[in-house]
Motif scaffolding. Structure first.
Motif, mmCIF file in Angstrom:
data_model
loop_
_atom_site.group_PDB
_atom_site.id
_atom_site.type_symbol
_atom_site.label_atom_id
_atom_site.label_comp_id
_atom_site.label_asym_id
_atom_site.label_seq_id
_atom_site.Cartn_x
_atom_site.Cartn_y
_atom_site.Cartn_z
ATOM 1 N N TYR A 248 0.831 -1.203 0.000
ATOM 2 C CA TYR A 248 0.000 0.000 0.000
ATOM 3 C C TYR A 248 0.868 1.257 0.000
ATOM 4 N N SER A 249 0.447 2.222 -0.785
ATOM 5 C CA SER A 249 1.178 3.488 -0.899
ATOM 6 C C SER A 249 0.809 4.417 0.255
ATOM 7 N N GLN A 250 1.593 5.488 0.403
ATOM 8 C CA GLN A 250 1.280 6.484 1.427
ATOM 9 C C GLN A 250 -0.090 7.108 1.179
ATOM 10 N N GLU A 251 -0.429 7.312 -0.086
ATOM 11 C CA GLU A 251 -1.734 7.891 -0.412
ATOM 12 C C GLU A 251 -2.861 6.953 -0.014
ATOM 13 N N GLU A 252 -2.677 5.653 -0.275
ATOM 14 C CA GLU A 252 -3.707 4.684 0.122
ATOM 15 C C GLU A 252 -3.854 4.645 1.639
ATOM 16 N N HIS A 253 -2.741 4.653 2.353
ATOM 17 C CA HIS A 253 -2.814 4.666 3.819
ATOM 18 C C HIS A 253 -3.504 5.930 4.320
ATOM 19 N N ARG A 254 -3.234 7.043 3.674
ATOM 20 C CA ARG A 254 -3.870 8.301 4.077
ATOM 21 C C ARG A 254 -5.385 8.226 3.867
ATOM 22 N N ASP A 255 -5.799 7.651 2.754
ATOM 23 C CA ASP A 255 -7.231 7.507 2.499
ATOM 24 C C ASP A 255 -7.883 6.550 3.505
ATOM 25 N N PHE A 256 -7.191 5.461 3.809
ATOM 26 C CA PHE A 256 -7.732 4.518 4.789
ATOM 27 C C PHE A 256 -7.892 5.180 6.158
ATOM 28 N N GLU A 257 -6.961 6.058 6.497
ATOM 29 C CA GLU A 257 -6.964 6.709 7.800
ATOM 30 C C GLU A 257 -8.015 7.801 7.896
ATOM 31 N N THR A 258 -8.205 8.562 6.828
ATOM 32 C CA THR A 258 -9.036 9.772 6.888
ATOM 33 C C THR A 258 -10.405 9.613 6.247
ATOM 34 N N LYS A 259 -10.589 8.542 5.469
ATOM 35 C CA LYS A 259 -11.859 8.354 4.768
ATOM 36 C C LYS A 259 -12.414 6.965 5.101
ATOM 37 N N PRO A 260 -13.153 6.879 6.197
ATOM 38 C CA PRO A 260 -13.657 5.558 6.629
ATOM 39 C C PRO A 260 -14.447 4.826 5.543
ATOM 40 N N ASP A 261 -15.199 5.579 4.731
ATOM 41 C CA ASP A 261 -15.998 4.925 3.700
ATOM 42 C C ASP A 261 -15.111 4.268 2.643
ATOM 43 N N VAL A 262 -13.941 4.877 2.381
ATOM 44 C CA VAL A 262 -13.007 4.291 1.419
ATOM 45 C C VAL A 262 -12.483 2.957 1.951
ATOM 46 N N LEU A 263 -12.071 2.941 3.215
ATOM 47 C CA LEU A 263 -11.561 1.713 3.820
ATOM 48 C C LEU A 263 -12.654 0.647 3.885
ATOM 49 N N THR A 264 -13.861 1.043 4.298
ATOM 50 C CA THR A 264 -14.951 0.077 4.418
ATOM 51 C C THR A 264 -15.282 -0.544 3.074
ATOM 52 N N GLU A 265 -15.350 0.268 2.041
ATOM 53 C CA GLU A 265 -15.683 -0.273 0.723
ATOM 54 C C GLU A 265 -14.559 -1.148 0.189
#
Length: 599
Positions: A248-265
């Motif tokens: 996982y890239s830093q951008e993906e980790h950032r999205d997982f951390e800050t955008k719960p809907d992104v991680l959930t989906e």
């Protein structure tokens, strides 16, 4: 349901008498003991803490830390062979997995942090090993003998309900090869790894091409002088298409951390993908044929060696043995410092391995990646009211009720018992539904005057008959050597559920009390108590809660309840079911693989 009344003596008499003075469904105190603080034991602690009161709970763990197999296994390359985002509890995501397939240290951290976050260590006594459990005829329940591994003393604890959460892949075993004790080099087992051993510049022998061996080789190959790997049979090695390794890239980790809907989906997408794979295990399905063709192509491209292709690519169906992504393994077999010896090891000598080709292969270090004793019989005596020991009953073939209980062993529950969905799809969600089922049993035990509960022998017999018939349509029945079959390549499938993981979850949603023998303390209706409801004890409750302006009840029929639970209508139809072959229309218009069942 066949109901029996036990003699009203001892604690049973006290319990029955107390219930007559209490309101309906009064919660009696219940003492529960659990063996093992791995994933299952920790989840049970969480569930009890969240849902119950008036109970005491104790976990005995032989290791000095929690997390079970993920604390124990730390060999080079040790990882989970399913995507990390599916290897979490459904309610407890982890945002910072490093890659699709995470290493054991990360997984250990996940369960260790879970125990810390919810304060579960207060239930755990580490360095305490259960040595035996014996039915107490006077009190009911079990006297559990526990050895304090620090002091050497053995204590006895008593419980009304005993839960075995010791797991499957934690009882490691040396290979049954003559002469192992003669070897004078450094001997290692992947499940008992010695971090002090330096493999740099040494000639290493590696026995086994199961999951452990497949993970070890790519890690040690670059640092060793030479690796001689001993392989006795083929196996399918490749990530399932769409579930390849990815960091996982830093951008993906950032999205997982800050955008719960992104991680959930994202988690749901992987979970849906895992759940769509069940067709792989059905003989004659398109997805099995397509997956096998994909695996075969991938293995040939990575091996680039006709000799190895002929010996390492199986002639049995994909899925007969547990699938492994094998990141970097096949490529490692072709490296200049790797020698593949295909065949049986006849004997271990002082210097190395003597194989069935007549050659001896001396090595400096010998690594046994030979796995675990995967017998389902308990690691310690479990003696029921009849005096029988479950170790003896399950000595040859283990037969359980739905993977969580045994006939004639009352008040004894098992995580990941025989014929549970350990390899059918996502496993942690299956453990969750087992924990929920156990909680329903415990709730009924606590609020009714039940003395003993155990599955009926005839219910287990019928379940095994159904299971055996179902397995004839699966690739698991192929004559491969697999721990899925405890009695050998041609034996019955003892480890897997006869269906998908989602199938298991739906099967386990409700208690089938008609399958259980229940013995009561005194009159079976003593739980009705003194005539008062629980509501009338609560002055803060609405004593007319059932008066409403409209009918807002949850659906009563199972099919409608399920559609509410699985959010039917919220996902675009198309992709997953289209992967399966031989579709047969169901009564509601849905599709499912056609399997002829004759019972």
């Amino acid at each position: 349901m066949t109901d029996y009344v036990v003699p009203v003596t001892g604690w049973a008499a006290v319990d029955a008498e107390a219930r007559l003075k209490a309101p309906i469904h009064a919660q009696r105190h219940v003492r529960i003991l659990c063996v093992g603080a791995g994933a299952s034991g920790l989840l049970m602690a969480y569930k009890l803490q969240r849902h119950f009161s008036n109970y005491s709970f104790q976990i005995y763990e032989k290791n000095q830390e929690v997390s079970g197999t993920w604390f124990e296994n730390r060999y080079p390359g040790c990882a989970c062979d399913v995507p990390a985002h599916t290897y979490t509890w459904s309610f407890e995501p982890k945002k910072d997995w490093s890659a699709v397939y995470a290493g054991s240290k990360e997984i250990y951290t996940y369960f260790n942090d879970f125990a810390t976050k919810y304060g579960l260590r207060k239930f755990v006594k580490t360095r305490h090993e259960v040595a035996g459990a014996y039915w107490n005829h006077e009190k009911g329940g079990y006297d559990v003998h526990v050895k304090d591994l620090q002091s050497g003393q053995t204590i006895t604890d008593h419980c009304a309900i005993l839960i075995n959460a010791s797991g499957i892949l934690n009882n490691w075993a040396w290979p049954a090869i003559p002469g192992l004790d003669k070897y004078k080099g450094t001997l290692l087992h992947t499940a008992n790894w010695d971090d002090n051993v330096d493999l740099s510049g040494r000639h290493v022998g590696l026995i086994g091409n199961g999951s452990s061996g497949i993970q070890v080789l790519p890690q040690i190959q670059p640092i060793t002088k030479k690796v001689t790997t001993f392989i006795r049979e083929p196996t399918w090695v490749s990530p399932v298409q769409g579930l390849e390794q990815h960091v996982y890239s830093q951008e993906e980790h950032r999205d997982f951390e800050t955008k719960p809907d992104v991680l959930t989906e994202y988690r749901k997408g992987i979970e849906r993908g895992m759940n769509s794979q069940f067709g792989i295990f059905l003989k004659g399905s398109n997805i099995n044929s397509e997956t096998e063709a994909h695996f075969r192509q991938q293995m040939r491209e990575k091996l680039q060696n006709p000799y190895l292709e002929e010996r390492l690519i199986p002639d049995w169906h994909v899925g007969c043995r547990r699938l492994t992504p094998g990141i970097g393994y096949l490529e490692s077999l072709g490296k200049p410092n790797v020698e593949v010896v295909y065949g049986e090891i006849n004997e271990i000598t002082e210097r190395g391995c003597l194989c069935d080709n007549g050659k001896e292969y001396p090595v400096d270090v010998l690594i046994c990646a030979t796995g675990f004793n995967t017998s389902f019989k308990p690691r310690f005596p479990v003696v029921g009211p009849s005096g029988k020991n479950l170790q003896d009953v399950w000595a040859n073939v283990a037969e359980s009720y739905m993977g969580l209980a045994a006939a004639d062993f009352p008040n004894y529950l098992i995580f990941l018992g025989p014929n549970c969905p350990i390899g059918n799809g996502p496993v942690l969600c299956a453990i969750e539904c087992q924990a929920d089922y156990m909680c329903k049993v415990i709730d009924r035990f606590q609020t009714h005057n039940i003395a003993q509960f155990a599955p009926k022998a005839e219910a287990i017999s019928d379940f095994i008959a159904f299971k055996d018939r179902f397995m004839q349509n699966t690739v698991w029945q192929d004559p491969c050597r697999s721990w899925y079959k405890g009695a050998g390549p041609d034996g019955p499938v003892t480890a897997l559920w006869p269906g998908s993981t989602l199938h298991y979850m739906e099967a386990m949603m409700e208690l089938r009390l008609e399958d259980w023998d229940i013995k009561y303390a005194g009159n079976r209706f003593a739980w009705l108590g003194n005539g008062y409801s629980q509501t009338e004890l609560d002055e803060t409750a609405d004593w007319a809660f059932y008066i409403r302006e409209q009918d807002d009840d949850e659906p009563i029929a199972r099919a409608r309840r399920l559609r509410v639970l699985n959010k039917s209508g919220t996902v675009q139809p198309g992709s997953t079911m289209a992967l399966l072959s031989g579709d047969a229309a169901l009564s509601d218009g849905a599709k499912a693989p056609a399997i002829e069942m004759k019972l």
